[in-house]
Design a protein around this motif. Sequence first.
Motif, mmCIF file in Angstrom:
data_model
loop_
_atom_site.group_PDB
_atom_site.id
_atom_site.type_symbol
_atom_site.label_atom_id
_atom_site.label_comp_id
_atom_site.label_asym_id
_atom_site.label_seq_id
_atom_site.Cartn_x
_atom_site.Cartn_y
_atom_site.Cartn_z
ATOM 1 N N ILE A 63 0.774 -1.493 -0.154
ATOM 2 C CA ILE A 63 -0.134 -0.573 0.172
ATOM 3 C C ILE A 63 0.502 1.548 -0.215
ATOM 4 O O ILE A 63 0.577 2.267 -0.850
ATOM 5 C CB ILE A 63 -0.619 -0.283 1.268
ATOM 6 N N ALA A 64 1.846 1.345 0.581
ATOM 7 C CA ALA A 64 2.462 2.557 0.611
ATOM 8 C C ALA A 64 3.544 2.253 -0.224
ATOM 9 O O ALA A 64 3.247 3.800 -1.531
ATOM 10 C CB ALA A 64 4.315 1.820 1.795
ATOM 11 N N ALA A 67 0.718 3.796 -3.028
ATOM 12 C CA ALA A 67 0.343 5.259 -2.350
ATOM 13 C C ALA A 67 1.426 6.392 -3.131
ATOM 14 O O ALA A 67 1.002 7.308 -3.041
ATOM 15 C CB ALA A 67 -0.404 5.260 -0.444
ATOM 16 N N SER A 71 0.338 9.558 -5.366
ATOM 17 C CA SER A 71 0.322 10.613 -4.567
ATOM 18 C C SER A 71 1.967 10.995 -5.788
ATOM 19 O O SER A 71 0.743 13.076 -6.023
ATOM 20 C CB SER A 71 1.165 10.721 -3.765
ATOM 21 N N ALA A 98 -7.036 1.228 -0.718
ATOM 22 C CA ALA A 98 -6.541 1.906 0.488
ATOM 23 C C ALA A 98 -5.232 2.875 0.453
ATOM 24 O O ALA A 98 -4.990 3.875 1.079
ATOM 25 C CB ALA A 98 -6.045 0.215 1.026
ATOM 26 N N ALA A 99 -4.543 2.557 -0.850
ATOM 27 C CA ALA A 99 -3.759 3.708 -1.526
ATOM 28 C C ALA A 99 -4.575 4.961 -1.821
ATOM 29 O O ALA A 99 -3.454 5.944 -1.158
ATOM 30 C CB ALA A 99 -2.971 2.979 -2.732
ATOM 31 N N VAL A 102 -4.468 6.231 1.782
ATOM 32 C CA VAL A 102 -2.882 7.008 2.640
ATOM 33 C C VAL A 102 -2.562 7.730 1.329
ATOM 34 O O VAL A 102 -2.102 8.953 1.916
ATOM 35 C CB VAL A 102 -1.808 5.805 2.374
ATOM 36 N N ALA A 105 -4.474 11.265 2.601
ATOM 37 C CA ALA A 105 -4.542 11.791 4.292
ATOM 38 C C ALA A 105 -2.796 12.709 3.980
ATOM 39 O O ALA A 105 -2.254 13.203 4.997
ATOM 40 C CB ALA A 105 -3.824 10.340 5.083
ATOM 41 N N GLN A 106 -2.098 12.139 3.155
ATOM 42 C CA GLN A 106 -0.836 12.881 3.146
ATOM 43 C C GLN A 106 -0.531 14.193 2.134
ATOM 44 O O GLN A 106 -0.053 14.530 2.220
ATOM 45 C CB GLN A 106 0.490 11.550 2.184
ATOM 46 N N ALA A 124 -5.663 0.874 4.507
ATOM 47 C CA ALA A 124 -4.633 2.223 5.184
ATOM 48 C C ALA A 124 -4.782 2.524 6.841
ATOM 49 O O ALA A 124 -3.487 3.452 6.660
ATOM 50 C CB ALA A 124 -5.775 3.181 4.680
ATOM 51 N N SER A 126 -3.527 3.478 10.468
ATOM 52 C CA SER A 126 -2.877 4.420 10.693
ATOM 53 C C SER A 126 -3.160 5.500 9.478
ATOM 54 O O SER A 126 -3.192 6.508 10.531
ATOM 55 C CB SER A 126 -1.273 4.354 11.627
ATOM 56 N N SER A 127 -3.021 5.395 8.824
ATOM 57 C CA SER A 127 -3.178 6.650 7.817
ATOM 58 C C SER A 127 -4.853 7.405 7.679
ATOM 59 O O SER A 127 -5.565 8.449 7.849
ATOM 60 C CB SER A 127 -3.020 6.489 6.016
#
Length: 197
Positions: A63-64, A67, A71, A98-99, A102, A105-106, A124, A126-127
């Motif tokens: 997912i990181a 995301a 982004s 989920a991506a 996240v 959120a960023q 996702a 903690s985001s």
Amino acid sequence: MIPENATAVIAFAHGSGSSRRSPRNQYVARVLQQGGLGTLLFDLLTTDEERIDVRTAHLRFDIALLAQRLSEATAWLKQDADTRDLQVGYFGASTGAAAALVAAAQRPEEIFAVVSRGGRPDLAGSSLPLVKAPTLLIVGGEDTPVIRMNQDTFEQLSIEEKKLVIVPGATHLFEEPGTLEQVASLARDWFQRLSRP
């Protein structure tokens, strides 16, 4: 695709094992375009990464990484002459949801709305409490495990503008007659209502 007089562009984050050629996402994109919304469909993985993922199925759950790619696409949209003045929203499916959350959120000041279709927004993690964009979660009524995941996610979202819609009779991929049409209409209405004139 940017319709004339569009006020927003929606970036699509596809899900597990899918791509920009997904007929479901292409259909939703057409409905959004007919509603005056721009769309960006692109692959979150490179061709080489997709070949690896077909064998291992691990990158679709990174997912990181997904995301980060979303982004970066958002940064490109904010710089491109055709889209820099448009609001940016996200439409995420499966792990792409989920991506999308996240990445939202960023970029709390840049993303005006998020829609999840049959998503795994629980990934996702903690985001979720950091998401500021109004979020619509759409789940099939027959997709029992994913319903529970989305209900848990709904509780973790700290935003006021959030909604969970369960489409009766739909399974995970919304392949049943009329169900994908409901998803597309719900997404179009959500993005249209929240985008500024």
